[in-house]
Design an enzyme around this catalytic site. Structure first.
Site, PDB file in Angstrom:
ATOM      1  N   SER A 294       0.808  -1.220   0.000  1.00 55.60           N
ATOM      2  CA  SER A 294       0.000   0.000   0.000  1.00 55.60           C
ATOM      3  C   SER A 294       0.841   1.270   0.000  1.00 55.60           C
ATOM      4  O   SER A 294       0.382   2.324  -0.458  1.00 55.60           O
ATOM      5  CB  SER A 294      -0.939   0.007   1.209  1.00 55.60           C
ATOM      6  OG  SER A 294      -0.200  -0.141   2.416  1.00 55.60           O
TER       7      SER A 294
ATOM      8  N   GLY B 262      -1.843  -4.227   0.971  1.00 53.25           N
ATOM      9  CA  GLY B 262      -1.970  -5.408   1.807  1.00 53.25           C
ATOM     10  C   GLY B 262      -1.065  -6.555   1.416  1.00 53.25           C
ATOM     11  O   GLY B 262      -1.062  -7.598   2.090  1.00 53.25           O
TER      12      GLY B 262
ATOM     13  N   ASN C  31       3.859  -5.603   5.797  1.00 50.95           N
ATOM     14  CA  ASN C  31       2.664  -6.375   6.133  1.00 50.95           C
ATOM     15  C   ASN C  31       3.012  -7.722   6.761  1.00 50.95           C
ATOM     16  O   ASN C  31       2.224  -8.277   7.532  1.00 50.95           O
ATOM     17  CB  ASN C  31       1.790  -6.574   4.893  1.00 50.95           C
ATOM     18  CG  ASN C  31       1.086  -5.292   4.489  1.00 50.95           C
ATOM     19  OD1 ASN C  31       0.486  -4.612   5.314  1.00 50.95           O
ATOM     20  ND2 ASN C  31       1.179  -4.935   3.222  1.00 50.95           N
TER      21      ASN C  31
ATOM     22  N   ASP D 292      -5.093   6.714   9.913  1.00 49.36           N
ATOM     23  CA  ASP D 292      -4.768   5.384  10.432  1.00 49.36           C
ATOM     24  C   ASP D 292      -3.367   5.327  11.031  1.00 49.36           C
ATOM     25  O   ASP D 292      -2.978   4.327  11.617  1.00 49.36           O
ATOM     26  CB  ASP D 292      -4.907   4.323   9.341  1.00 49.36           C
ATOM     27  CG  ASP D 292      -3.995   4.570   8.142  1.00 49.36           C
ATOM     28  OD1 ASP D 292      -3.089   5.432   8.230  1.00 49.36           O
ATOM     29  OD2 ASP D 292      -4.180   3.909   7.103  1.00 49.36           O
TER      30      ASP D 292
ATOM     31  N   HIS E 190      -0.326   4.936   6.903  1.00 50.34           N
ATOM     32  CA  HIS E 190      -0.058   5.318   5.525  1.00 50.34           C
ATOM     33  C   HIS E 190       0.255   6.809   5.407  1.00 50.34           C
ATOM     34  O   HIS E 190      -0.516   7.640   5.888  1.00 50.34           O
ATOM     35  CB  HIS E 190      -1.249   4.974   4.635  1.00 50.34           C
ATOM     36  CG  HIS E 190      -1.564   3.516   4.619  1.00 50.34           C
ATOM     37  ND1 HIS E 190      -2.500   2.941   5.462  1.00 50.34           N
ATOM     38  CD2 HIS E 190      -1.033   2.506   3.873  1.00 50.34           C
ATOM     39  CE1 HIS E 190      -2.548   1.641   5.232  1.00 50.34           C
ATOM     40  NE2 HIS E 190      -1.671   1.353   4.279  1.00 50.34           N
TER      41      HIS E 190
END
Length: 224
Positions: free
Chosen positions: A49, A86, A115, A199, A202
Site C-alpha cells: 500500500s 496489503g 505487512n 490510520d 499510511h
C-alpha cells in the site's frame, strides 16, 4: 564467326567484370550492425500500500512522482507499478515470475515486508521470500533495488532490530542496492503524526516527495 566469338567473349568478360565489381563494392561497403539499439529502461515496482497510493488521489504517490522526475531529468524509462495494498513478501513472490515475463524489466524495485511484520509472520520466511525475489529478478537480467522498512518500538526492540537488519542482509547477500529506511525523515521525526493519514500507518500526499527522495539516489545510480 569471329565477330560472334568476339562478342561472346566480350559479354563473358563484361559479366565477369560486373561480378567482380559487385563483389568489390559489397566488400567495400560499410558494415551495418544487426544489434538493436538499447531501448528505454523498464522499472518494475513491486510493493504494498505504501507504493499503491492507498488513501491518496491517483497520480500523487511516490511512484507517479518518480515518472515525473525521470521525465524532468530526461531519463528514458517506463515505470510499471505492480504494487498491491496489503501484499506480503509471499504474495509478491508468487506473482513475480509472471511480472518478469510480461514486462521484462531492466530494474526491479522491491518494497515489501511491512505487512509481514504487521501479521506477525516469521522473519526467516520474510527474508527467504525477499532473497528469492531478488535473485529471480537478477536472473531475469534486472538490477534490483531493495527498499527497507522499520517497525515501531512496540514490536519489541529485538524484533525491530532484526527486522531492520534483515533488508541489509538480503541486499548484501544478493549484491543488490538498498534503501535502508523507506520512511526516513517521516516516521522517526518529532512531528511524524502530521505526515500520516488518520490510520497512522499510511503517509499523506505531502510525504510522497520525501519518500521518492529516499529512493531516488540509489535508483539513479542503477539507471546510470
Amino acid at each position: 564467326m569471329v565477330r560472334r566469338h568476339f562478342s561472346a567473349v566480350s559479354l563473358l568478360a563484361a559479366l565477369a567484370g560486373s561480378s567482380l565489381l559487385s563483389a568489390a563494392a559489397v566488400a567495400a561497403a560499410p558494415s551495418v550492425s544487426s544489434k538493436a539499439a538499447p531501448g528505454p529502461a523498464v522499472i518494475l515496482v513491486v510493493g504494498d500500500s505504501l507504493s499503491a497510493e492507498y488513501g491518496l488521489k491517483r497520480g500523487s504517490g511516490w511512484v507517479a512522482l518518480l515518472e515525473q522526475r525521470l521525465a524532468a531529468e530526461k531519463i528514458a524509462a517506463r515505470v510499471v507499478n505492480a504494487s498491491i495494498s496489503g501484499d506480503t513478501t509471499s504474495g509478491g513472490r508468487s506473482r513475480l515470475e509472471a511480472l518478469l515475463s510480461q514486462h521484462r524489466p531492466t530494474h526491479v524495485v522491491i518494497e515489501l515486508g511491512a505487512n509481514d511484520a504487521m501479521r506477525g509472520l516469521p522473519l526467516q520466511m520474510t527474508q527467504d521470500n525477499l532473497t528469492h525475489m531478488t535473485q529471480a529478478a537478477q536472473q531475469a537480467g534486472a538490477r534490483v533495488l531493495l527498499v527497507g522498512m522499520q517497525v515501531p518500538p512496540n514490536y519489541g526492540q529485538d524484533y525491530a532490530r532484526r527486522f531492520s537488519e534483515m533488508f541489509g542482509q538480503v541486499a548484501k547477500g544478493s549484491k543488490s542496492a538498498l534503501v535502508p529506511f523507506f520512511l526516513a525523515g517521516i516516521a522517526e521525526t518529532a512531528n511524524s503524526p502530521q505526515w500520516f493519514q488518520a490510520d497512522r500507518i499510511h503517509p499523506k500526499e505531502e510525504a510522497q516527495p520525501r519518500m521518492l527522495d529516499n529512493v531516488w539516489p540509489e535508483l539513479r545510480k542503477l539507471l546510470k
